[in-house]
Design a protein around this motif. Structure first.
Motif, PDB file in Angstrom:
ATOM      1  N   VAL A 175      81.291  23.820 -28.800  1.00  0.00           N
ATOM      2  CA  VAL A 175      80.506  24.289 -27.477  1.00  0.00           C
ATOM      3  C   VAL A 175      81.184  25.819 -27.211  1.00  0.00           C
ATOM      4  CG1 VAL A 175      80.217  23.785 -25.066  1.00  0.00           C
ATOM      5  CG2 VAL A 175      80.495  22.083 -26.690  1.00  0.00           C
ATOM      6  N   LYS A 176      80.273  26.901 -26.885  1.00  0.00           N
ATOM      7  CA  LYS A 176      80.565  27.828 -26.645  1.00  0.00           C
ATOM      8  C   LYS A 176      79.950  28.426 -25.187  1.00  0.00           C
ATOM      9  CE  LYS A 176      81.623  30.414 -31.022  1.00  0.00           C
ATOM     10  NZ  LYS A 176      81.406  31.189 -31.873  1.00  0.00           N
ATOM     11  N   PHE A 177      80.689  28.955 -24.072  1.00  0.00           N
ATOM     12  CA  PHE A 177      80.373  29.268 -23.050  1.00  0.00           C
ATOM     13  C   PHE A 177      79.986  30.870 -22.759  1.00  0.00           C
ATOM     14  CE2 PHE A 177      82.354  25.029 -22.051  1.00  0.00           C
ATOM     15  CZ  PHE A 177      81.189  24.460 -21.483  1.00  0.00           C
ATOM     16  N   PHE A 178      79.121  30.934 -21.992  1.00  0.00           N
ATOM     17  CA  PHE A 178      78.817  32.486 -21.611  1.00  0.00           C
ATOM     18  C   PHE A 178      78.385  32.582 -20.254  1.00  0.00           C
ATOM     19  CE2 PHE A 178      77.957  31.914 -26.078  1.00  0.00           C
ATOM     20  CZ  PHE A 178      78.178  32.889 -26.690  1.00  0.00           C
ATOM     21  N   LYS A 179      78.537  33.889 -19.769  1.00  0.00           N
ATOM     22  CA  LYS A 179      78.201  33.814 -18.243  1.00  0.00           C
ATOM     23  C   LYS A 179      77.070  35.091 -18.478  1.00  0.00           C
ATOM     24  CE  LYS A 179      81.238  31.781 -15.591  1.00  0.00           C
ATOM     25  NZ  LYS A 179      80.464  30.948 -14.641  1.00  0.00           N
ATOM     26  N   VAL A 180      76.045  34.667 -17.890  1.00  0.00           N
ATOM     27  CA  VAL A 180      74.756  35.568 -18.110  1.00  0.00           C
ATOM     28  C   VAL A 180      74.281  35.927 -16.560  1.00  0.00           C
ATOM     29  CG1 VAL A 180      73.945  35.160 -20.303  1.00  0.00           C
ATOM     30  CG2 VAL A 180      73.103  33.629 -18.292  1.00  0.00           C
ATOM     31  N   GLY A 181      73.668  37.191 -16.363  1.00  0.00           N
ATOM     32  CA  GLY A 181      73.367  37.416 -14.779  1.00  0.00           C
ATOM     33  C   GLY A 181      74.482  37.996 -14.017  1.00  0.00           C
ATOM     34  N   THR A 184      74.088  36.472 -10.500  1.00  0.00           N
ATOM     35  CA  THR A 184      74.061  35.131 -10.663  1.00  0.00           C
ATOM     36  C   THR A 184      75.553  34.580 -11.234  1.00  0.00           C
ATOM     37  OG1 THR A 184      72.691  34.973 -12.307  1.00  0.00           O
ATOM     38  CG2 THR A 184      71.844  35.030 -10.131  1.00  0.00           C
ATOM     39  N   ASN A 185      75.939  35.180 -12.233  1.00  0.00           N
ATOM     40  CA  ASN A 185      77.047  34.448 -13.294  1.00  0.00           C
ATOM     41  C   ASN A 185      76.772  33.148 -13.659  1.00  0.00           C
ATOM     42  OD1 ASN A 185      78.844  36.796 -13.366  1.00  0.00           O
ATOM     43  ND2 ASN A 185      79.718  36.540 -11.338  1.00  0.00           N
ATOM     44  N   THR A 186      75.474  33.081 -14.173  1.00  0.00           N
ATOM     45  CA  THR A 186      74.962  31.640 -14.700  1.00  0.00           C
ATOM     46  C   THR A 186      75.978  31.300 -15.686  1.00  0.00           C
ATOM     47  OG1 THR A 186      72.850  32.125 -13.733  1.00  0.00           O
ATOM     48  CG2 THR A 186      73.134  30.232 -15.154  1.00  0.00           C
ATOM     49  N   ASN A 187      76.460  30.041 -15.713  1.00  0.00           N
ATOM     50  CA  ASN A 187      77.058  29.447 -16.770  1.00  0.00           C
ATOM     51  C   ASN A 187      76.122  28.733 -17.976  1.00  0.00           C
ATOM     52  OD1 ASN A 187      79.400  28.813 -18.137  1.00  0.00           O
ATOM     53  ND2 ASN A 187      79.690  26.756 -17.334  1.00  0.00           N
ATOM     54  N   VAL A 188      76.330  29.411 -19.105  1.00  0.00           N
ATOM     55  CA  VAL A 188      75.329  28.931 -20.259  1.00  0.00           C
ATOM     56  C   VAL A 188      76.104  28.459 -21.324  1.00  0.00           C
ATOM     57  CG1 VAL A 188      73.722  30.004 -21.798  1.00  0.00           C
ATOM     58  CG2 VAL A 188      73.220  30.785 -19.498  1.00  0.00           C
ATOM     59  N   ALA A 189      75.822  27.561 -22.239  1.00  0.00           N
ATOM     60  CA  ALA A 189      76.486  27.048 -23.304  1.00  0.00           C
ATOM     61  C   ALA A 189      75.496  26.803 -24.391  1.00  0.00           C
ATOM     62  CB  ALA A 189      77.095  25.756 -22.773  1.00  0.00           C
ATOM     63  N   VAL A 217      69.916  35.323 -13.755  1.00  0.00           N
ATOM     64  CA  VAL A 217      69.364  34.356 -14.859  1.00  0.00           C
ATOM     65  C   VAL A 217      69.600  33.003 -14.258  1.00  0.00           C
ATOM     66  CG1 VAL A 217      69.674  33.468 -16.941  1.00  0.00           C
ATOM     67  CG2 VAL A 217      69.898  35.860 -16.645  1.00  0.00           C
ATOM     68  N   GLN A 218      68.486  32.419 -13.932  1.00  0.00           N
ATOM     69  CA  GLN A 218      68.566  31.098 -13.094  1.00  0.00           C
ATOM     70  C   GLN A 218      68.149  29.851 -14.047  1.00  0.00           C
ATOM     71  OE1 GLN A 218      65.685  32.035  -9.873  1.00  0.00           O
ATOM     72  NE2 GLN A 218      67.601  32.381  -8.583  1.00  0.00           N
ATOM     73  N   SER A 219      67.600  30.126 -14.951  1.00  0.00           N
ATOM     74  CA  SER A 219      67.140  28.780 -15.828  1.00  0.00           C
ATOM     75  C   SER A 219      66.757  29.136 -17.383  1.00  0.00           C
ATOM     76  CB  SER A 219      65.871  28.308 -15.139  1.00  0.00           C
ATOM     77  OG  SER A 219      64.878  29.101 -15.476  1.00  0.00           O
ATOM     78  N   PRO A 220      66.930  28.094 -18.091  1.00  0.00           N
ATOM     79  CA  PRO A 220      66.713  28.655 -19.590  1.00  0.00           C
ATOM     80  C   PRO A 220      65.475  29.247 -20.040  1.00  0.00           C
ATOM     81  CG  PRO A 220      67.317  26.388 -19.303  1.00  0.00           C
ATOM     82  CD  PRO A 220      67.036  26.862 -17.923  1.00  0.00           C
ATOM     83  N   GLY A 221      64.363  29.195 -18.880  1.00  0.00           N
ATOM     84  CA  GLY A 221      63.186  29.945 -19.074  1.00  0.00           C
ATOM     85  C   GLY A 221      63.395  31.581 -19.170  1.00  0.00           C
ATOM     86  N   TYR A 222      64.420  31.718 -18.062  1.00  0.00           N
ATOM     87  CA  TYR A 222      64.721  33.329 -18.335  1.00  0.00           C
ATOM     88  C   TYR A 222      65.329  33.513 -19.350  1.00  0.00           C
ATOM     89  CZ  TYR A 222      64.377  33.860 -13.069  1.00  0.00           C
ATOM     90  OH  TYR A 222      63.763  34.060 -11.683  1.00  0.00           O
ATOM     91  N   VAL A 223      66.439  32.805 -19.984  1.00  0.00           N
ATOM     92  CA  VAL A 223      67.039  33.152 -21.231  1.00  0.00           C
ATOM     93  C   VAL A 223      66.034  33.087 -22.428  1.00  0.00           C
ATOM     94  CG1 VAL A 223      68.720  32.338 -22.845  1.00  0.00           C
ATOM     95  CG2 VAL A 223      69.172  31.817 -20.191  1.00  0.00           C
ATOM     96  N   SER A 260      71.998  25.610 -19.587  1.00  0.00           N
ATOM     97  CA  SER A 260      71.943  26.250 -18.469  1.00  0.00           C
ATOM     98  C   SER A 260      72.519  25.681 -17.362  1.00  0.00           C
ATOM     99  CB  SER A 260      70.816  27.506 -18.166  1.00  0.00           C
ATOM    100  OG  SER A 260      70.970  28.326 -17.258  1.00  0.00           O
ATOM    101  N   GLU A 261      73.673  25.876 -16.534  1.00  0.00           N
ATOM    102  CA  GLU A 261      73.811  25.519 -15.398  1.00  0.00           C
ATOM    103  C   GLU A 261      72.715  25.540 -14.338  1.00  0.00           C
ATOM    104  OE1 GLU A 261      75.672  22.965 -13.203  1.00  0.00           O
ATOM    105  OE2 GLU A 261      77.180  24.005 -14.520  1.00  0.00           O
ATOM    106  N   GLY A 262      72.495  24.338 -13.685  1.00  0.00           N
ATOM    107  CA  GLY A 262      71.436  24.084 -12.657  1.00  0.00           C
ATOM    108  C   GLY A 262      70.054  23.902 -13.321  1.00  0.00           C
ATOM    109  N   SER A 263      70.156  23.509 -14.530  1.00  0.00           N
ATOM    110  CA  SER A 263      68.792  23.215 -15.065  1.00  0.00           C
ATOM    111  C   SER A 263      68.623  21.769 -16.138  1.00  0.00           C
ATOM    112  CB  SER A 263      68.084  24.174 -15.873  1.00  0.00           C
ATOM    113  OG  SER A 263      66.946  23.940 -16.420  1.00  0.00           O
TER     114      SER A 263
END
Length: 509
Positions: A175-181, A184-189, A217-223, A260-263
């Protein structure tokens, strides 16, 4: 040499990512409590939900953002150890994370942590007291199965990773974590199997995530729109799913999953066209049943995209292909319609889309009623009024049903969109326009790529061995190798699992 080049290049990228994370702004704390509190208040724009609890008669303070913390955790993790005498100072609590950087403290507050400060002390203690509101794990409403697991992802990224790890109890799952946005600093893995997933695909995913330069960046759809190869293609190039078993199956083929966090949605790459027609039910039933259902799904692609265009081409240009016994019913059906079949088709397709959209937006009981009653009432009314032919209603209804057969909602939407240009081509050039339309789709699918993998594999390029799980579904014990379109580092998936059959036969003989 290429392998070593990619290997060291990957390490350099990983090191750069780590170094970038460590280069956050630094503001050393001071020994003056008031100055430290003022800095944090100003950094958070003196927001009114930031609470400052003064302790020790003004010599210490506990700060936290009230909506983000659980008050019970504050009492249990911070004050209880002091009250029962386990420690003498809050700084001495084992769960405390120490720092002297006030910027780090500000970021901790935004993550739902509490921060403890003392006068004449530069140490800043941080405590994890985040309030968590989790939706219960239940089966996704849009990916139901008859047999198999009935749990699905939720909006908490850690719960989702937990659901995957429960199914893959192996040290190679990474698992690798990233911060995008930036705001928003959305947590993505991203999740993948080390030693199985292609390092180049993993590297491309990391590079594209790091290249995202957006405030939110709020959801995987953005990513997805930031990282996919061809953003203007109507076909989705990443498979989205809310089912843990589907993610696990693709991870074990050597693919990469993104959360993505929140989705509750996970994105899987690289994806191919035929992956969107595979469903968990195919592997939870007998292989010939799974093959039959999959062939129906693939046939639905041709029906959903081409049936209205085929009907328009026949009645407008090529009436001679209709059998003699059907000429009279078809002619009587369309003879009283005041406008050409292309207008009929476009009107009916738009009406179907309106009914579908209304059914989604309205509450569930009302939405189901609108879908059924609206379709029956409108279909019967337009035929009786002589506005639409009854055969056109049948054609559009079959088209709509076929588009809903696809297990992926994104590809279903794509098929409905492709209906419009094919209708226009058939209305203009007949069979010639229809053939050109399908050729254009075939060429586009052949040229399209997902993270460097051919989108139309294993048909283009053709790999006969990989067809065991494409148009048909062979018995699982016969699919000994992983599909090459995923570029796995280890192609062998299943050994000689039915050797017992030969042993039994030899004993009988």
């Amino acid at each position: 040499m290429g392998f070593f080049k990619d290997f060291f290049h990957k390490d350099q990228r990983a090191d750069r990512r780590i170094s970038d994370e460590s280069q956050e702004p630094k503001q050393p704390s001071t020994r003056n409590l008031s100055n430290n509190i003022d800095y944090i208040l100003n950094a958070l724009k003196r927001t009114e939900d930031l609470k400052v609890r003064i302790l020790k008669k003004g010599d210490a303070a506990l700060l936290y953002i009230e909506p983000l913390v659980d008050q019970d955790k504050v009492q249990m993790n911070i004050f209880n150890p002091i009250e029962i005498g386990r420690v003498d100072s809050i700084h001495d609590i084992p769960s405390a994370k120490e720092t002297t950087n006030l910027e780090e403290a500000v970021n901790s507050l935004l993550r739902g942590h509490a921060v403890y400060l003392e006068d004449e002390n530069r140490r800043v203690s941080q405590f994890s007291v985040t309030s968590v509101f989790n939706r219960s794990v239940e089966e996704p409403a849009n990916e139901k199965v008859v047999r198999g697991s009935h749990d699905g992802f939720v909006e908490n990224i850690m719960v989702n990773i937990n659901l995957v790890r429960k199914r893959i109890e192996h040290r190679d799952l990474k698992v690798k974590f990233f911060k995008v946005g930036k705001k928003t600093n959305t947590n993505v893995a991203i999740l993948y199997m080390e030693g199985l997933a292609d390092p180049e695909v993993v590297l491309k995913m990391e590079e594209r995530l790091e290249a995202i330069d957006s405030d939110k960046v709020q959801s995987p759809g953005y990513v997805e729109e930031f990282v996919e190869d061809s953003a203007f293609s109507p076909f989705p190039q990443m498979l989205n799913t809310e089912r843990p078993d589907r993610v696990v199956a693709n991870l074990m083929e050597g693919r990469v999953a993104l959360f993505s966090e929140g989705s509750p949605t996970s994105l899987i790459a690289p994806a191919t066209f035929f992956m969107f027609y595979q469903a968990p039910d195919d592997y939870n039933t007998r292989w010939y049943t799974g093959t039959f259902v999959r062939l129906i799904r693939l046939a639905s692609f041709l029906i959903a995209v081409g049936l209205p265009a085929l009907y328009i081409a026949i009645v407008s240009f090529h009436f001679e292909v209709i059998p003699d016994d059907l000429i009279t019913p078809v002619k009587s059906s369309i003879n009283e319609i005041a406008y050409p079949p292309v207008v009929e088709a476009l009107v009916m397709v738009i009406i179907i889309e309106l009914i579908r959209e209304a059914g989604i937006r309205l509450p569930s009981p009302v939405g189901q009623t609108i879908g059924i009653v609206g379709g029956l009432v409108i279909g019967d009314a337009v035929v009786r009024a002589g506005l639409i032919s009854n055969i056109m209603v049948i054609v559009i209804a079959l088209t709509a049903i076929s588009s809903f057969v696809v297990p992926s909602n994104e590809l279903s939407t794509t098929l409905r969109l492709l209906t419009f240009p094919l209708i226009c081509l058939s209305a203009t050039l007949g069979f010639v326009g229809l053939i050109f339309g399908f050729l254009f789709i075939a060429v586009h699918l052949t040229k399209l790529e997902s993270f460097g993998v051919p989108y139309f594999a294993p048909v283009a390029p053709l790999r006969l061995k990989d067809l065991k799980d494409t148009f048909v579904r062979f018995p699982i014990f016969m699919m000994k190798n992983r599909p090459k379109d995923a570029h796995p580092m280890d192609y062998k998936a299943i050994g000689e699992s039915r050797e017992w059959k030969k042993n039994e036969q030899s004993k009988k003989s």
